[in-house]
Design an enzyme around this catalytic site. Structure first.
Site, PDB file in Angstrom:
ATOM      1  CB  SER A  42      -4.135  73.976  53.772  1.00  0.00           C
ATOM      2  OG  SER A  42      -5.199  74.078  53.343  1.00  0.00           O
ATOM      3  CE  LYS A 119      -7.490  72.801  55.507  1.00  0.00           C
ATOM      4  NZ  LYS A 119      -6.319  73.165  55.679  1.00  0.00           N
TER       5      LYS A 119
END
Length: 278
Positions: A42, A119
């Protein structure tokens, strides 16, 4: 008798040494740096599957989430941070707290599952976040984008979980070239970093998210392959992340392996050793 006593004393000293070592390691991990292995794609190409880094836990101060979770299902061990430091959970404050900066790559505790996620922080408290045609908009203004060329990787299983990459150039057989468009995104404040595109999908066009006070908005750099704050928690996404759930900042990759095991030395990515995370 004396020999037996010495043997018992030696065993006791060995046990004490192990206990002290574990205590010191636990304190070090709780207060300073926590190891983190990148399990998914990701955050490509900033972080690749198999990158190993230490999370700087001093960057934002300390909360209940600073206590380590120990999950070893193969041994029936599932010790959560709330089992150790749950008494400090719920007030959304931090000891020696310091606000993160927009653009930081952050490890945080998922608000509902409790698992650690990594993230990039794109939205601060009070910000209005929206994605339009794949372009991140912050407070009504699109971020600056520049062409970053093509990101290329081999199609096939990656990492211990054997995850297969998604490719912009369609389904690709094992060993083929898996391509993604790459752009350089510059956030307000000046942080520039690469983002990847696979194709148009629902997450490329969103409503407006207004980040609540004491919360943050996160997105993966591999924008079309990231479960992040664009998906609300009720839909098994990340949603807004409370300040107290931040664990620390990812500053530097220490080691990287492209294989199924870190011991497969022929798969080591030596060019990523000690590489700064930007």
């Amino acid at each position: 008798m004396a020999t037996e006593a010495r043997k018992q004393s030696g065993i006791v000293e060995t046990v004490k040494t192990i206990v002290y070592a574990l205590l010191i390691a636990g304190i070090f991990r709780s207060l300073f740096f926590q190891p983190f292995w990148i399990p998914s794609g990701s955050m490509k190409d900033t972080l690749l599957i198999g990158d190993f880094l230490f999370v700087n836990k001093m960057a934002y101060g300390y909360s209940y989430a600073s206590c380590p979770s120990v999950r070893m299902p193969q041994f029936g061990i599932n010790i959560d941070a709330t089992d150790i430091c749950g008494v400090f959970d719920g007030d959304n404050t931090r000891l020696f707290g310091s606000e993160p900066d927009r653009g930081d790559v952050v490890v945080f505790r998922h608000p509902t599952t409790g698992f650690d996620f990594i993230k990039r922080l794109v939205g601060l408290p009070g910000d209005r976040i929206q994605v339009k045609a794949g372009v991140l908009n912050i407070n009504g203004e699109p971020v600056k984008l520049e062409d970053g060329g093509i990101f290329e990787e081999l199609a096939g299983p990656q990492g211990p979980q054997g995850l297969r990459p998604r490719c912009e150039n369609g389904p690709v057989g094992d060993g083929g070239k898996c391509l993604k468009s790459r752009q350089i995104e510059t956030l307000p404040g000046g942080v520039s970093h690469p983002i990847l595109n696979i194709g148009r999908q629902g997450s490329d066009d969103t409503g407006v998210y207004t980040v609540p006070a004491g919360h943050f908005f996160f997105m993966g750099d591999n924008r079309d392959n990231s479960t992040d704050s664009r998906v609300p928690q009720v839909a098994r996404g990340v949603g807004y992340v409370p300040f107290e759930n931040l664990i620390g900042r990812a500053d530097r990759i220490m080691f990287s392996s492209a294989g199924r095991s870190m011991f497969a030395f022929w798969t080591w990515r030596s060019d990523r050793f000690f590489k700064a995370v930007k």
